[in-house]
Design a protein around this motif. Structure first.
Motif, PDB file in Angstrom:
ATOM      1  N   VAL A  11       0.828  -1.135   0.172  1.00 48.79           N
ATOM      2  CA  VAL A  11      -0.057  -0.085   0.018  1.00 48.79           C
ATOM      3  C   VAL A  11       0.953   1.214   0.068  1.00 48.79           C
ATOM      4  O   VAL A  11       0.680   2.182  -0.942  1.00 48.79           O
ATOM      5  N   PHE A  12       1.955   1.388   0.928  1.00 54.96           N
ATOM      6  CA  PHE A  12       2.902   2.682   0.962  1.00 54.96           C
ATOM      7  C   PHE A  12       3.521   2.405  -0.324  1.00 54.96           C
ATOM      8  O   PHE A  12       3.505   3.770  -0.939  1.00 54.96           O
ATOM      9  N   ALA A  13       4.021   1.452  -1.033  1.00 54.13           N
ATOM     10  CA  ALA A  13       4.578   1.501  -2.374  1.00 54.13           C
ATOM     11  C   ALA A  13       3.774   2.149  -3.441  1.00 54.13           C
ATOM     12  O   ALA A  13       4.323   2.943  -4.470  1.00 54.13           O
ATOM     13  N   ALA A  14       2.357   1.966  -3.280  1.00 55.75           N
ATOM     14  CA  ALA A  14       1.457   2.285  -4.272  1.00 55.75           C
ATOM     15  C   ALA A  14       1.455   3.984  -4.264  1.00 55.75           C
ATOM     16  O   ALA A  14       1.220   4.682  -4.993  1.00 55.75           O
ATOM     17  N   PHE A  15       1.192   4.318  -2.920  1.00 53.69           N
ATOM     18  CA  PHE A  15       0.704   5.614  -2.573  1.00 53.69           C
ATOM     19  C   PHE A  15       2.031   6.827  -2.547  1.00 53.69           C
ATOM     20  O   PHE A  15       1.806   7.984  -2.715  1.00 53.69           O
ATOM     21  N   VAL A  16       3.211   6.363  -2.240  1.00 52.24           N
ATOM     22  CA  VAL A  16       4.196   6.930  -2.050  1.00 52.24           C
ATOM     23  C   VAL A  16       4.379   7.764  -3.537  1.00 52.24           C
ATOM     24  O   VAL A  16       4.769   9.202  -3.838  1.00 52.24           O
ATOM     25  N   PRO A  17       4.639   7.211  -4.707  1.00 54.78           N
ATOM     26  CA  PRO A  17       4.823   7.734  -5.906  1.00 54.78           C
ATOM     27  C   PRO A  17       3.667   8.969  -6.143  1.00 54.78           C
ATOM     28  O   PRO A  17       3.739   9.815  -6.800  1.00 54.78           O
ATOM     29  N   LEU A  18       2.387   8.487  -6.045  1.00 52.93           N
ATOM     30  CA  LEU A  18       1.445   9.396  -6.211  1.00 52.93           C
ATOM     31  C   LEU A  18       1.300  10.653  -5.370  1.00 52.93           C
ATOM     32  O   LEU A  18       0.974  11.672  -6.028  1.00 52.93           O
TER      33      LEU A  18
END
Length: 57
Positions: A11-18
Protein backbone atom coordinates in the motif's frame (compact mmCIF):
# COMPACT_ATOMS: atom_id res chain seq x y z
CA UNK A 1 0.22 -7.90 12.89
CA UNK A 2 3.51 -9.02 11.37
CA UNK A 3 1.73 -10.86 8.55
CA UNK A 4 -0.12 -7.66 7.62
CA UNK A 5 3.17 -5.79 7.18
CA UNK A 6 3.60 -7.28 3.71
CA UNK A 7 0.32 -5.77 2.60
CA UNK A 8 1.05 -2.42 4.22
CA UNK A 9 4.34 -2.24 2.34
CA UNK A 10 2.47 -2.75 -0.93
CA UNK A 11 0.00 0.00 0.00
CA UNK A 12 2.79 2.44 0.87
CA UNK A 13 4.65 1.56 -2.33
CA UNK A 14 1.53 2.43 -4.32
CA UNK A 15 0.81 5.75 -2.62
CA UNK A 16 4.28 7.24 -2.21
CA UNK A 17 4.79 7.89 -5.97
CA UNK A 18 1.31 9.40 -6.14
CA UNK A 19 2.10 11.69 -3.24
CA UNK A 20 5.40 12.72 -4.84
CA UNK A 21 3.67 13.51 -8.14
CA UNK A 22 0.98 15.51 -6.35
CA UNK A 23 3.62 17.42 -4.38
CA UNK A 24 5.58 18.30 -7.52
CA UNK A 25 2.45 19.35 -9.40
CA UNK A 26 1.22 21.60 -6.60
CA UNK A 27 4.68 23.13 -6.15
CA UNK A 28 5.09 23.93 -9.85
CA UNK A 29 1.60 25.42 -10.17
CA UNK A 30 2.06 27.48 -7.00
CA UNK A 31 5.40 28.84 -8.25
CA UNK A 32 4.01 29.75 -11.68
CA UNK A 33 1.01 31.56 -10.21
CA UNK A 34 3.24 33.38 -7.75
CA UNK A 35 5.59 34.52 -10.53
CA UNK A 36 2.68 35.75 -12.69
CA UNK A 37 1.24 37.76 -9.81
CA UNK A 38 4.61 39.26 -8.92
CA UNK A 39 5.40 40.16 -12.56
CA UNK A 40 2.04 41.92 -12.89
CA UNK A 41 2.59 43.93 -9.73
CA UNK A 42 6.30 44.55 -10.30
CA UNK A 43 7.11 44.44 -14.02
CA UNK A 44 10.69 44.22 -15.18
CA UNK A 45 12.21 47.56 -16.17
CA UNK A 46 12.52 48.13 -19.89
CA UNK A 47 16.14 47.99 -21.04
CA UNK A 48 17.74 51.32 -21.86
CA UNK A 49 18.94 51.85 -25.41
CA UNK A 50 22.68 51.44 -25.55
CA UNK A 51 24.87 54.32 -26.72
CA UNK A 52 26.31 52.18 -29.51
CA UNK A 53 22.87 51.68 -31.00
CA UNK A 54 22.10 55.41 -30.80
CA UNK A 55 25.41 56.50 -32.35
CA UNK A 56 25.06 53.98 -35.19
CA UNK A 57 21.95 55.78 -36.44
Amino acid sequence: MVSAMHYLTAVFAAFVPLAAALYLTVTVVWTLVQRVILRRRHPLPTPAVSRAAVSAR
